[in-house]
Design a protein around this motif. Structure first.
Motif, mmCIF file in Angstrom:
data_model
loop_
_atom_site.group_PDB
_atom_site.id
_atom_site.type_symbol
_atom_site.label_atom_id
_atom_site.label_comp_id
_atom_site.label_asym_id
_atom_site.label_seq_id
_atom_site.Cartn_x
_atom_site.Cartn_y
_atom_site.Cartn_z
ATOM 1 N N GLN A 85 9.271 77.648 51.981
ATOM 2 C CA GLN A 85 9.354 76.388 51.327
ATOM 3 C C GLN A 85 8.730 76.555 50.204
ATOM 4 O OE1 GLN A 85 9.164 72.815 52.715
ATOM 5 N NE2 GLN A 85 10.606 71.723 51.884
ATOM 6 N N ILE A 86 9.367 76.737 48.792
ATOM 7 C CA ILE A 86 8.459 76.640 47.387
ATOM 8 C C ILE A 86 8.847 75.653 46.911
ATOM 9 C CG2 ILE A 86 8.507 78.146 45.700
ATOM 10 C CD1 ILE A 86 8.962 80.487 47.218
ATOM 11 N N ARG A 87 7.358 75.359 46.322
ATOM 12 C CA ARG A 87 7.634 74.033 45.343
ATOM 13 C C ARG A 87 7.022 74.505 44.031
ATOM 14 N NH1 ARG A 87 3.281 69.414 44.779
ATOM 15 N NH2 ARG A 87 3.939 68.177 43.214
ATOM 16 N N ARG A 105 12.010 71.881 44.571
ATOM 17 C CA ARG A 105 11.668 72.505 45.864
ATOM 18 C C ARG A 105 12.984 73.615 46.292
ATOM 19 N NH1 ARG A 105 8.136 68.473 49.261
ATOM 20 N NH2 ARG A 105 6.953 68.018 47.409
ATOM 21 N N ARG A 138 4.813 77.360 51.415
ATOM 22 C CA ARG A 138 4.738 77.157 52.787
ATOM 23 C C ARG A 138 5.491 78.337 53.490
ATOM 24 N NH1 ARG A 138 5.105 71.213 54.862
ATOM 25 N NH2 ARG A 138 3.225 71.071 53.703
#
Lengths: 436, 407
Positions: A85-87, A105, A138
């Protein structure tokens, strides 16, 4: 490191195992040990965040209310598959209000030694420079029990330009300019005072413009054509002190002034004038000088984009000195400022004679439609008192404007929507009268 | 348009950074723990094993126990009230070193257990709460300092022992058969309540000092202690402790007692699950992003404040003057009066009259130059009338355009 909801769920299900099968410390220990081993395995199998490579591409400028795409290319150099998961974090005002969480996100799956591109769509709600803050990853393990988490600094700057909503007025003003120029198909004598050329008389031309000497020389009727002066200098001065921070509607006065400055800049550049820009409160905040007509508008928007009001009293004396320095020859100075009585009378009026001596001066101020609204209030005592206060304010502004006009200054006091076209009209009027 | 990614873009701390960052904290925690252990070790000596017959410390009672043993008296240490009740058989001395620690239930349990067995009960410094729970008819009086007191009574043990170090709580009783010894301020610090029918007497000691190791050799302490405890062949030495299960005083059972024992462990496991869930929810995907926001100042703020001030001060005079002046300023150019004369009645009023189609209004002067209205209603009315006048003149102008327009 981060845990997931799945870990908590399995631990909760472990309560059934402990309750039915192995009540006692042994059961508790067994469940925790198994869970711990699973978490450690998951962490070991998750792709490392530190080894990821990031590259950014995309838009570097966007108009306010437009949307910008920035692309983030992620290279997974490791053998392990990245499930993450990328922000892509940006300041909150880079997104529609309330939509920053879903918009920033992304969920990706990148097999080992491959790369993927993510696109973050930005809808900036504030003018100025927006800097990408950081990219947080993450990275989950294959079991989805635990994740490695880390951040990378991947810089990018998106410049959000003023919206320039008044550009809709530009065609109409350009048409008037062509009319002044005598370049339209209708047969009017070009207004203006500068001699342009001689041409043959055609029926319908103003007989006053026949050049008799030329007619005598070439045996046919010749008329002079005129056009407005070209290559005049215009200096747009934005005062960015505290009076420019007041909001009219939901927009600061400064933004309304910028809009008008952009329209005037675009118009004057087409008319062949040279436009400079200066933003000043106690020091020079922005400056554009000596640009050619073609790259003037981009230079103006670029200089105005990061400009914000400072909460200080503007230094009128310093402003006058700076204007003097940057106008070696006669210029049209357009000063965007407020018409509040105290700052104008105490600070601006004493320095005006020095400016008006050589230059033509326009003072452009933004009036608040809310004052008009209040002045029209009737029927209740509150509304009438508000009307009285509004009339008081209007009378003070009018007095201040009158004092300025007595110095030979053109004063434009308009609502934000009307300021840009009114200023353009004032410019065209001055131009046709040959007062530049 | 493209920036090259470098290896140093990662913001996560390495293990080395983590160690450098946390070593100060770890050192501080280590110091705290070591300091705590050292302090505890230094301070623990004094009250350890107080009145314990096995303790050789200063406030212990090993010396007395040895002396009793030398005289053929056996000592049995108990720590729970059940044990004490069971051990206190016939011809035993029951010594309760700290009766104030006992709950009323434990006290009455002890009382019923020993009520029908001959022997002696020695209570060391029972406080008012303890005395209230026992049907002895004795009251506790405020304590005095420990000092050498003379026996001053007919109790044989006290007479033989002579003076002793006593003090502490003093006891008053209405019973005439009780022996009160070692008076301090007229009240006894040692009280013996004579045997009941079953043959058990009770001795209340105001202070535990005669039983301490380090005080045993002073005055007649040893003699007194030996005689008090050595009256019977067996001493039950009851050291009340907080771990005594019967000290949790309740009949009702807690929630945990009601669920099957297996599920207590299940609940514990659920608590672990809750901790995992807390870790899951607590971890943020990156920190919050701060942003410098511009100030929000409405441009019309001062005008609105001005309006509220007018209203609060009921400034009808100012408000009406401003409204009239505004109307006159707007009317003047419409009716051909120069702005400089807009506020002169002699010039403005005739000009207004000529532009009104209706019959000249006698109230025109009062409307445009009159006094301040008396109340808010009149002010609202004035504003409406000014509007009416203005619209009538504007509509007049529209119907009869000027003869010489500008262009």
């Amino acid at each position: 490191m981060a845990l997931t909801g799945r870990t908590a769920l399995i631990a909760a299900l472990g309560a059934l195992f402990v309750g039915f099968v192995l009540p006692g410390w042994l059961g508790i220990l067994a469940v925790q040990l198994i869970l711990l081993i699973a978490i450690l395995c998951d962490l070991a199998l998750a792709a490392p965040v530190r080894k990821l490579h990031f590259t950014r591409t995309g838009d570097t400028t966007v108009r306010l209310t437009g949307q910008a795409h920035t692309h983030l290319t992620i290279t997974n150099a490791d053998r392990r598959t990245l499930r993450a998961q990328i922000r892509d974090a940006w300041p909150p005002s880079s997104f529609h209000p309330g939509s920053d969480i879903p918009a920033s996100r992304h969920t990706v799956r990148i097999p080992g030694a491959e790369r993927r591109r993510l696109t973050t769509v930005l809808h900036p709600t504030r003018r100025g420079d927006h800097h990408a803050v950081r990219v947080t990853v993450r990275s989950y393990g294959p079991l989805g029990l635990a994740a490695r988490q880390g951040s990378h600094q991947v810089p990018w700057t998106l410049r959000v330009l003023p919206p320039f909503t008044s550009r809709k007025h530009l065609p109409a003003k350009l048409a008037r300019l062509r009319e002044l120029d005598g370049r339209t198909s209708i047969l009017t004598r070009g207004e203006g005072t500068e001699f342009d050329s001689l041409r043959d008389y055609t029926p319908g031309d103003d007989t006053r413009s026949i050049d008799w000497r030329a007619t005598a020389r070439q045996q046919t009727l010749a008329v002079r054509t005129w056009r407005p002066e070209r290559d005049r200098r215009i200096l747009l001065v934005l005062e960015t002190g505290r009076t420019s921070a007041g909001r009219v509607g939901d927009i600061p006065r400064l933004d309304a002034s910028m809009d008008a400055a952009l329209l005037l800049g675009a118009l004057a550049a087409r008319a062949g004038d040279r436009v400079d820009l200066l933003a000043y409160d106690r020091r020079v905040r922005a400056s554009v000088q000596g640009r050619s007509a073609r790259d003037l508008l981009p230079a103006l928007t670029d200089a105005l984009a990061p400009l914000e009001s400072e909460l200080v009293e503007a230094d009128a004396r310093g402003l006058a000195a700076t204007i003097h320095r940057s106008t070696p020859r006669r210029s049209l100075i357009v000063l965007f400022t407020g018409l509040d009585t105290a700052p104008v009378e105490e600070a601006l009026l004493p320095v005006l004679p020095g400016l008006t001596q050589r230059n033509e001066l326009i003072v452009a101020a933004v009036t608040d439609p809310r004052i008009e609204e209040m002045a029209a209030g009737r029927h209740t005592p509150q509304a009438v008192y508000a009307a009285a206060a509004a009339e008081q304010t209007r009378a003070a502004r009018r007095r201040t404007a009158d004092r300025l006009r007595r110095h030979g200054i053109t004063v434009i006091d308009s609502t934000p929507a009307r300021l840009a076209p009114d200023l353009a009209d004032a410019y065209l009027t001055l131009k046709s009268a040959g007062r530049l | 348009m493209t920036t090259a990614a470098t290896d140093s873009t990662s913001l996560s701390p390495t293990a080395r950074h983590l160690w450098i960052r946390s070593r100060g904290l770890l050192l501080a925690i280590l110091l705290l723990v070591v300091g705590g252990v050292v302090l505890a070790a230094l301070q623990s000596g004094e009250h350890h094993g107080r009145l314990d017959p096995r303790s050789p410390d200063r406030p212990g009672s090993q010396a007395l126990a040895r002396l009793l043993a030398a005289h053929g008296v056996t000592t049995q240490v108990v720590t729970t009230s059940e044990e004490a009740a069971a051990a206190a058989g016939p011809d035993t001395t029951l010594l309760v070193t700290n009766p104030d620690m006992l709950t009323p239930r434990q006290l009455s349990g002890l009382r019923t257990a020993t009520a029908h067995t001959p022997g002696r009960t020695v209570l060391v410094a029972p406080g008012p709460a303890t005395l209230a729970a026992l049907p002895l008819g004795v009251r506790a009086e405020p304590p005095v300092d420990i000092s050498a007191l003379s026996a001053a009574c007919s109790l044989p043990e006290a007479r033989r022992a002579g003076s002793a170090l006593l003090g502490g709580l003093r006891y008053a009783t209405s019973s005439s058969t009780a022996d009160g010894c070692y008076l301090s301020g007229g009240l006894p610090t040692l009280l013996r309540i004579p045997p009941t029918d079953a043959g058990r007497d009770t001795v209340l000691l105001g202070a535990p000092d005669p039983l301490y190791n380090y005080r045993l050799t002073e005055q007649g302490n040893a003699s007194l202690a030996l005689q008090l405890l050595g009256a019977h062949k067996h001493v039950v030495w009851y050291l009340p402790s907080v771990s005594d299960p019967s000290s949790t005083q309740d009949n009702q059972r807690g929630f945990l007692d009601l669920i099957p024992s297996g599920w207590t462990w299940g609940l514990l496991q659920l608590a672990f699950a809750a901790v995992f869930a807390a870790f899951w929810r607590a971890r943020r995907l990156g920190p919050l992003v701060p942003e410098r926001l511009p100030v929000t100042v409405p441009a019309a703020e001062t005008t609105e404040g001005h309006a509220r001030l007018y209203e609060q001060a009921n400034a009808r005079d100012r408000a009406s003057a401003v409204l009239r002046s505004a109307t006159r300023t707007r009317l003047a150019p419409l009716i051909g009066v120069p702005p400089a004369h807009a506020h002169t009645p002699d010039i403005l009023l005739p000009a207004v009259h000529t532009h009104l189609t209706a019959a000249p209004d006698a109230g025109l002067h009062a409307l445009l130059f009159g006094p301040a209205p008396a109340d808010d209603k009149a002010l609202v009315q004035l504003a409406d009338q000014l509007d009416e006048l203005e619209t009538s003149i504007v509509s007049q102008e529209r119907h009869t355009p000027r003869e010489h327009p500008d262009r």
